[in-house]
Design a protein around this motif. Sequence first.
Motif, PDB file in Angstrom:
ATOM      1  N   ASP A 171       0.836  -1.200   0.000  1.00 30.37           N
ATOM      2  CA  ASP A 171       0.000   0.000   0.000  1.00 30.37           C
ATOM      3  C   ASP A 171       0.873   1.253   0.000  1.00 30.37           C
ATOM      4  O   ASP A 171       1.968   1.280   0.582  1.00 30.37           O
ATOM      5  CB  ASP A 171      -0.909   0.013   1.228  1.00 30.37           C
ATOM      6  CG  ASP A 171      -1.810  -1.221   1.269  1.00 30.37           C
ATOM      7  OD1 ASP A 171      -2.099  -1.749   0.184  1.00 30.37           O
ATOM      8  OD2 ASP A 171      -2.185  -1.636   2.374  1.00 30.37           O
ATOM      9  N   PRO A 203       0.549   5.694   0.453  1.00 25.79           N
ATOM     10  CA  PRO A 203      -0.383   6.712   0.967  1.00 25.79           C
ATOM     11  C   PRO A 203      -1.111   7.485  -0.119  1.00 25.79           C
ATOM     12  O   PRO A 203      -2.249   7.886   0.066  1.00 25.79           O
ATOM     13  CB  PRO A 203       0.533   7.630   1.800  1.00 25.79           C
ATOM     14  CG  PRO A 203       1.912   7.388   1.287  1.00 25.79           C
ATOM     15  CD  PRO A 203       1.934   5.963   0.857  1.00 25.79           C
ATOM     16  N   ARG A 204      -0.488   7.708  -1.286  1.00 23.97           N
ATOM     17  CA  ARG A 204      -1.133   8.434  -2.371  1.00 23.97           C
ATOM     18  C   ARG A 204      -1.497   7.523  -3.530  1.00 23.97           C
ATOM     19  O   ARG A 204      -1.816   7.993  -4.625  1.00 23.97           O
ATOM     20  CB  ARG A 204      -0.208   9.546  -2.871  1.00 23.97           C
ATOM     21  CG  ARG A 204       0.130  10.580  -1.814  1.00 23.97           C
ATOM     22  CD  ARG A 204       1.046  11.660  -2.363  1.00 23.97           C
ATOM     23  NE  ARG A 204       0.394  12.439  -3.399  1.00 23.97           N
ATOM     24  CZ  ARG A 204       0.984  13.442  -4.046  1.00 23.97           C
ATOM     25  NH1 ARG A 204       2.222  13.793  -3.731  1.00 23.97           N
ATOM     26  NH2 ARG A 204       0.342  14.103  -4.992  1.00 23.97           N
ATOM     27  N   LYS A 245       9.963   3.518   5.050  1.00 22.70           N
ATOM     28  CA  LYS A 245       9.419   4.349   6.120  1.00 22.70           C
ATOM     29  C   LYS A 245      10.404   4.480   7.280  1.00 22.70           C
ATOM     30  O   LYS A 245      10.409   5.497   7.974  1.00 22.70           O
ATOM     31  CB  LYS A 245       8.102   3.743   6.622  1.00 22.70           C
ATOM     32  CG  LYS A 245       7.019   3.631   5.569  1.00 22.70           C
ATOM     33  CD  LYS A 245       5.811   2.911   6.131  1.00 22.70           C
ATOM     34  CE  LYS A 245       4.758   2.666   5.051  1.00 22.70           C
ATOM     35  NZ  LYS A 245       3.595   1.893   5.566  1.00 22.70           N
TER      36      LYS A 245
END
Length: 541
Positions: A202, A204-205, A216
Amino acid sequence: MGAVSRIRSWFTGRPVTEATPAAGMEGANAAPRRGYEYGAAALSATNSQQAVSESQERLQILTQLHQAYLTCPWVSAPVDLIARTVTAGGLQIVYQTEEAGKKVPAEPPPVQRLRRLMRWVNPREDMVQLLRQTIIDLKLFGDAYIEVVRIAGEPVALYTLDATTMSVICDQHGEVTGYVQQLDGIRKVEFEPDEVIHISLDAPRGGIYGVSPAQKALLPVTAWLFTEATIKENFRQGDPPRVHVDLGSAQDTEVQQWREQYRVNNLGPKAVGTPVITTRKGEVNILDPRKVMDYLAASKQLRDEIIATFGVPPAKLGIIESGNLGGGTGEAQDKTFRVDTIIPVKALVLEKLNYHIVMLGFQIMDWAWEFGEIDYRDSKVVEEIRDMRLRNGSMTRNQYADEIGNPPVDGGDVAVLVDRQNIVLWNDMAAMSKAMIAAKTKGSNLELDPEADPEEPTEFQKAEKPAPPQMIAPPAAPGDDGTDPNLSPDDRPGGKNDATQGTPPKESVYGRDVRKLNESWERAYRVRRRQALNELPKVGP
């Protein structure tokens, strides 16, 4: 579309696109998309320009992640642990049905060919190695790529592709039109959409590429690397304190000579404890003490930040901290690890493999790939759960025996309820319930059935409480009238001194049974005593 793709399209009778629906899934992508995808190229950009620009930008980030994997154990350990845990049970083919108890049919030819692909995926790797490498790339780079080799439309081999050299070719709406692999700026390979399985995490955008936990955690990983480098340099120099030295009016040559002597005599593990000696009234002042413990505490804090990003509890990595509030037990951490980390990765990988290989590749709809499950619980905990189920009736004795590999026994298919004192068949629970209610309500004003006789025992009481055996008194010995021969005639029954003379009181049934029982035992005792006395040897003339 290349010549190989055209030939494959002729054999399969379907166009080669990534979104080709399987049998029974027609119309899945009938309507084209109108929205734009983040990170996709504009209409003016060509596929080659898109691939070159993306590869240059992504290559720097992916190279940093690869170096972090090699140098930071708190990046490699969680990634390897997740990959090993997901694939620990292996890959298996399972028949998909929603009807309970439905018999599994015989494997059709497509399923047999799918099983053959599982046994041989390529000359270098087996299926578990390929999946483990795929999950490592997925958790480290955010994307994983599998090359699919087909013959006559069916997959015959699978290969892992280097995620750092792969680029996705798509339009501005995110519709994938191909893949490009560029290696060392010279070698280049273009893939059709159905030749590559792209798995991404996944983002975030959104977008065509995923964001990995390692990316991250890149900031704490960088800080951890500098912390460890500082600790290494500190220990290399023997952990010296930071000092200020005043050499007075010494010349530059003397100052340089003092510095060289300080490095030789006071720095390094062998110089630990060596005093700093100055002349001509030179002063040495310690600016700050040793800070190794502070560095170690910082390294520990950064370690926790890194593994928290991967969703791996400390106990799974061998980090045992007693008295850590909020850490939970080992079993609780294991459950959290499986629910929050392992199961999502399993679902993501299986969804892609089942769609591209099982459904599109072999046109199989009733069978699917699943990862095997392994029971990591302690054997004592497992047996206690089985014993609890056996006692509360949710499991029969034969079911228990089947789980531990023992043969069944006659009558073992009937569930029982075991409490502290009794063992009751679940078939008799209705009678047991009525008997308990009758026992509780007996003597009160409550009546379950106005027509029932409260004194009459229930069917359960008749079956479970047989009548006691009848007591039979032993017969009297010959010549024994039941009285003591040493008593005088007046004290014997019927004599003038007999206490029972006169009108006796009315005797109850219970008192009569007790009196007769006592008289019977007394008579038997006297007979046995007389017999024992006769059997004693005679002493004297």
